[in-house]
Design an enzyme around this catalytic site. Structure first.
Site, PDB file in Angstrom:
ATOM      1  N   CYS A 155       0.857  -1.187   0.000  1.00 48.01           N
ATOM      2  CA  CYS A 155       0.000   0.000   0.000  1.00 48.01           C
ATOM      3  C   CYS A 155       0.892   1.235   0.000  1.00 48.01           C
ATOM      4  CB  CYS A 155      -0.878  -0.006   1.250  1.00 48.01           C
ATOM      5  SG  CYS A 155      -1.959   1.427   1.374  1.00 48.01           S
ATOM      6  N   HIS A 212      -8.723  -4.058  -2.229  1.00 49.66           N
ATOM      7  CA  HIS A 212      -7.875  -3.186  -1.412  1.00 49.66           C
ATOM      8  C   HIS A 212      -8.368  -1.735  -1.463  1.00 49.66           C
ATOM      9  CE1 HIS A 212      -3.676  -2.057   0.064  1.00 49.66           C
ATOM     10  NE2 HIS A 212      -4.184  -0.896  -0.303  1.00 49.66           N
TER      11      HIS A 212
HETATM   12 NI    NI Z   1      -3.623   1.066  -0.111  1.00 51.86          NI
END
Ligand code: NI
Length: 155
Positions: A90, A132
Site C-alpha cells: 500500500c 484493497h
Molecule cells: Ni492502499
C-alpha cells in the site's frame, strides 16, 4: 488543465480509518481530483490509490495495472469468486508487503467521473486491487488482513 501531485498520507493518520462519503457532484472539481489521483499514482509507482490516502474522505479510487486505467467512484463489489494468496502493499505503508488472501476474481460496479455506471471484472492483481481500494473507502487497511510480512524488492 493543471494536474498536481498530492501528498500521500501514511499509516497512523486518522484519515485512513474513516468511512468516506459518497460522491454526489460530478463536476470540474471531481474531474481535477481524479486527474490528480492518477498523476499521484503514476509518480508513486503503485497499482492503486484511494482518495482518503490524499486526505479526501470521498468514495473515489483509481487503479492502473498493465496500462489499464480504471476510475472507481462510489464502487461496490457485487460478486467474488475463488481465492488467491499473495503479496500485497500500500502506498500509505511504503516498502512493506504482506501476504493477504483475496478473491481470485472480483466484479465491481462503479461510476466514472461523469457519473456513468460501469461494471469491471478483474482477476489476479486487478481483483486484489478492487478489494484493497474499496476497503480504503471504508477506513480499512490491508495490514489487518496480513497473514505474514514478507521482504520483496518491488510489488
Ligand atoms: Ni492502499
Amino acid at each position: 488543465m493543471v494536474m498536481a501531485i498530492r501528498n500521500i498520507v501514511t499509516f497512523g493518520d486518522d484519515v485512513l480509518t474513516k468511512k468516506c462519503r459518497p460522491v454526489e457532484k460530478f463536476d470540474d472539481r471531481l474531474n481535477d481530483l481524479v486527474n490528480d489521483l492518477f498523476e499521484t499514482l503514476y509518480k508513486s509507482g503503485g497499482a492503486g490509490l484511494a482518495a482518503p490516502q490524499v486526505g479526501i474522505l470521498r468514495r473515489i479510487a483509481v487503479i492502473d495495472i498493465d496500462e489499464n486505467p480504471i476510475e472507481l467512484i462510489n464502487p461496490e463489489i457485487i460478486s467474488t469468486e475463488g481465492s488467491q494468496t499473495g503479496a500485497e502493499g500500500c502506498l500509505s505503508n511504503p516498502g512493506k508487503y504482506g501476504i493477504v488472501t483475496r478473491p481470485q476474481k472480483v466484479t465491481v460496479r462503479a461510476q466514472d467521473r461523469k457519473g456513468q455506471w460501469h461494471e469491471y471484472t478483474g482477476e489476479d492483481l486487478l481483483a486484489r486491487a478492487f478489494c484493497h481500494e474499496t476497503e480504503h473507502l471504508d477506513g480499512k487497511m490491508f495490514m489487518d488482513l496480513v497473514e505474514e510480512w514478507v521482504e520483496i524488492e518491488q510489488q
